[in-house]
Motif scaffolding. Sequence first.
Motif, PDB file in Angstrom:
ATOM      1  N   ALA A 160       0.837  -1.134   0.002  1.00  0.00           N
ATOM      2  CA  ALA A 160      -0.035  -0.105   0.080  1.00  0.00           C
ATOM      3  C   ALA A 160       0.872   1.208  -0.033  1.00  0.00           C
ATOM      4  O   ALA A 160       0.860   1.983  -1.054  1.00  0.00           O
ATOM      5  N   ASP A 161       1.722   1.393   0.958  1.00  0.00           N
ATOM      6  CA  ASP A 161       2.621   2.499   1.156  1.00  0.00           C
ATOM      7  C   ASP A 161       3.991   1.924   1.447  1.00  0.00           C
ATOM      8  O   ASP A 161       3.960   1.232   2.822  1.00  0.00           O
ATOM      9  N   GLY A 162       4.994   2.240   0.964  1.00  0.00           N
ATOM     10  CA  GLY A 162       6.599   1.942   1.455  1.00  0.00           C
ATOM     11  C   GLY A 162       7.185   1.210   0.224  1.00  0.00           C
ATOM     12  O   GLY A 162       8.007   0.259   0.525  1.00  0.00           O
ATOM     13  N   HIS A 163       7.145   1.501  -1.052  1.00  0.00           N
ATOM     14  CA  HIS A 163       7.864   0.753  -2.045  1.00  0.00           C
ATOM     15  C   HIS A 163       9.386   1.086  -1.818  1.00  0.00           C
ATOM     16  O   HIS A 163       9.940   0.189  -1.982  1.00  0.00           O
ATOM     17  N   HIS A 164       9.571   2.065  -1.549  1.00  0.00           N
ATOM     18  CA  HIS A 164      11.134   2.401  -1.583  1.00  0.00           C
ATOM     19  C   HIS A 164      11.793   1.444  -0.264  1.00  0.00           C
ATOM     20  O   HIS A 164      12.734   0.807  -0.345  1.00  0.00           O
ATOM     21  N   ARG A 165      10.985   1.512   0.973  1.00  0.00           N
ATOM     22  CA  ARG A 165      11.516   0.715   1.848  1.00  0.00           C
ATOM     23  C   ARG A 165      11.692  -0.869   1.633  1.00  0.00           C
ATOM     24  O   ARG A 165      12.569  -1.408   1.972  1.00  0.00           O
ATOM     25  N   SER A 166      10.445  -1.318   0.720  1.00  0.00           N
ATOM     26  CA  SER A 166      10.357  -2.676   0.417  1.00  0.00           C
ATOM     27  C   SER A 166      11.599  -3.039  -0.650  1.00  0.00           C
ATOM     28  O   SER A 166      12.364  -4.126  -0.423  1.00  0.00           O
ATOM     29  N   ALA A 167      11.966  -2.274  -1.512  1.00  0.00           N
ATOM     30  CA  ALA A 167      12.899  -2.206  -2.443  1.00  0.00           C
ATOM     31  C   ALA A 167      14.312  -2.280  -1.725  1.00  0.00           C
ATOM     32  O   ALA A 167      15.396  -3.131  -2.012  1.00  0.00           O
ATOM     33  N   ALA A 168      14.243  -1.323  -0.920  1.00  0.00           N
ATOM     34  CA  ALA A 168      15.551  -1.175  -0.068  1.00  0.00           C
ATOM     35  C   ALA A 168      15.887  -2.461   0.977  1.00  0.00           C
ATOM     36  O   ALA A 168      17.220  -2.780   0.916  1.00  0.00           O
ATOM     37  N   ALA A 169      15.108  -2.968   1.374  1.00  0.00           N
ATOM     38  CA  ALA A 169      15.182  -4.025   2.232  1.00  0.00           C
ATOM     39  C   ALA A 169      15.648  -5.278   1.485  1.00  0.00           C
ATOM     40  O   ALA A 169      16.216  -6.065   1.917  1.00  0.00           O
ATOM     41  N   SER A 170      15.058  -5.330  -0.006  1.00  0.00           N
ATOM     42  CA  SER A 170      15.450  -6.566  -0.723  1.00  0.00           C
ATOM     43  C   SER A 170      17.072  -6.315  -1.206  1.00  0.00           C
ATOM     44  O   SER A 170      17.608  -7.192  -1.005  1.00  0.00           O
ATOM     45  N   ARG A 171      17.251  -5.093  -1.601  1.00  0.00           N
ATOM     46  CA  ARG A 171      18.689  -4.841  -1.754  1.00  0.00           C
ATOM     47  C   ARG A 171      19.598  -5.184  -0.542  1.00  0.00           C
ATOM     48  O   ARG A 171      20.750  -5.590  -0.799  1.00  0.00           O
ATOM     49  N   VAL A 172      19.278  -4.561   0.541  1.00  0.00           N
ATOM     50  CA  VAL A 172      20.113  -5.027   1.844  1.00  0.00           C
ATOM     51  C   VAL A 172      20.369  -6.468   1.984  1.00  0.00           C
ATOM     52  O   VAL A 172      21.409  -6.933   2.269  1.00  0.00           O
ATOM     53  N   ARG A 173      19.076  -7.028   1.967  1.00  0.00           N
ATOM     54  CA  ARG A 173      19.282  -8.576   2.066  1.00  0.00           C
ATOM     55  C   ARG A 173      20.407  -9.152   1.152  1.00  0.00           C
ATOM     56  O   ARG A 173      21.207 -10.020   1.503  1.00  0.00           O
ATOM     57  N   ASP A 174      20.258  -8.907  -0.175  1.00  0.00           N
ATOM     58  CA  ASP A 174      21.157  -9.011  -1.265  1.00  0.00           C
ATOM     59  C   ASP A 174      22.491  -8.806  -1.001  1.00  0.00           C
ATOM     60  O   ASP A 174      23.455  -9.522  -1.317  1.00  0.00           O
ATOM     61  N   LEU A 175      22.930  -7.703  -0.218  1.00  0.00           N
ATOM     62  CA  LEU A 175      24.216  -7.350   0.054  1.00  0.00           C
ATOM     63  C   LEU A 175      24.648  -8.096   0.793  1.00  0.00           C
ATOM     64  O   LEU A 175      25.857  -8.719   0.818  1.00  0.00           O
ATOM     65  N   ARG A 176      23.721  -8.576   1.833  1.00  0.00           N
ATOM     66  CA  ARG A 176      24.379  -9.484   3.224  1.00  0.00           C
ATOM     67  C   ARG A 176      24.499 -10.715   2.917  1.00  0.00           C
ATOM     68  O   ARG A 176      25.404 -11.384   3.363  1.00  0.00           O
ATOM     69  N   LYS A 177      23.702 -11.129   1.903  1.00  0.00           N
ATOM     70  CA  LYS A 177      23.824 -12.604   1.480  1.00  0.00           C
ATOM     71  C   LYS A 177      24.956 -12.715   0.612  1.00  0.00           C
ATOM     72  O   LYS A 177      25.936 -13.812   0.915  1.00  0.00           O
ATOM     73  N   ASP A 178      25.468 -11.615  -0.220  1.00  0.00           N
ATOM     74  CA  ASP A 178      26.666 -11.873  -0.930  1.00  0.00           C
ATOM     75  C   ASP A 178      27.811 -11.904  -0.204  1.00  0.00           C
ATOM     76  O   ASP A 178      29.028 -12.133  -0.293  1.00  0.00           O
ATOM     77  N   ALA A 179      27.730 -10.943   1.084  1.00  0.00           N
ATOM     78  CA  ALA A 179      29.033 -11.024   1.970  1.00  0.00           C
ATOM     79  C   ALA A 179      29.060 -12.001   3.205  1.00  0.00           C
ATOM     80  O   ALA A 179      29.999 -11.970   3.648  1.00  0.00           O
ATOM     81  N   ASN A 180      28.190 -12.807   2.896  1.00  0.00           N
ATOM     82  CA  ASN A 180      28.088 -14.019   4.193  1.00  0.00           C
ATOM     83  C   ASN A 180      28.099 -15.482   3.449  1.00  0.00           C
ATOM     84  O   ASN A 180      27.268 -15.837   2.918  1.00  0.00           O
TER      85      ASN A 180
END
Length: 413
Positions: free
Chosen positions: A208-228
């Motif tokens: 409903a509201d929060g497309h940028h926060r959703s997309a950012a959470a997805s990107r942060v996950r990928d960054l941490r996955k790649d670093a782990n």
Amino acid sequence: MAFIKPFKAVRPKKELAEKVAALPYDVMNTDEAIEMASGNAVSFLHISRPEIDLPRDIDVHSDPVYVKGRDNLAKFLAEGVLLQDETERYYVYRQKMGNITQTGLVVCAGVDDYQSGTIKKHELTRADKEEDRVKHIDALNANDEPVFYTYRNDPALTATIDQVTKAAPLYDFTTDDGVSHALWDIADPKLIDSLTKSFAAIPTLYVADGHHRSAAASRVRDLRKDANPKHTGSEEYNYFLTVIFPDNEMTIMPYNRVVKDLNGRSVAEFMARVGERFEVTPVAGAVNPEERHQFGMYLGGKWYVLTPREDSFPENDPVASMDVSILQDNLLSPVLGVRNPRTDQRIHFVGGIRGVEELERVVNSGEYMVAFSLFPTSIEELMALADEDKIMPPKSTWFEPKLRSGLFIHLLD
């Protein structure tokens, strides 16, 4: 199927909850945030808008701002302003604004669901705003503000959640804008399991509201996955903070428009061009459109009703027939030259909560030349478009009441 999980929320000490709670970071500018937090050392704006504690000329997207947010979160934890629950829980968050009541379940949603499309989007994100949230979340090591999701109402699920609210709430207060906020926790493992299974039967969640926060959470996950190198998929960074409300409790207000000038045209030339695509009717008072395909226009101290002519848009196109599209395609772009409302600095968007009085104010001030009031997009339109993987024009929806930030935070490890 929608996957949700409980989490150990970081949340305010009970007696501080009202002082900590703050409006979302993106409904204010820096000056407004400074004013809102003035005299309140525990306002969550010190975390969500940390530039308020730095020199006024600082770039709000610079590293010191993100570091300050991290340091302020650590300070709030160290001083006991914020505490973390010892066990994983769900939470119920209820807001009341006038005759509007919305009751949502506070959970962690899965990045996998977001990336696979189980969580449906309806807007594009701006690269700069998305990058800002990535840096903010990564620096804090936390989702500090929830995303606002909805789903098609399940009466049995609603009844279960409502039953939780029969108990005394953890917090219960009313903010200066007249909105009441109450929070309950769900610690019973059997009820947690039941709610998890109930949502597993729901095929789709909708942003409903929060497309940028959703997309950012997805990107942060990928960054941490790649670093782990030992990534398993169960780490907390694979999930992000959401509040999920049934669609029948959603309230969407209009997202109105104001434009700085008439694109080099005289008032007479502008009115003539508008009349090519709309029937223009002068009226005595302010226009709050009462149905789809009706618009208000405020120009030169006068209000007009605009009704699009029959050939001005395709009725069978779900995006092009939206009111925001009709206004954009028939007036804002061809007449006023606002071809990209996501980037054009001549247009400004005014949330419906401010009313048509705000449109009159900004035009009468001389800062803007013309204003347009719209009929709100419906939640049914939003979900139908999202189901077809279609994208709404920018600034199509304004949800109220806004979720207060600071009442629950999700740490990423």
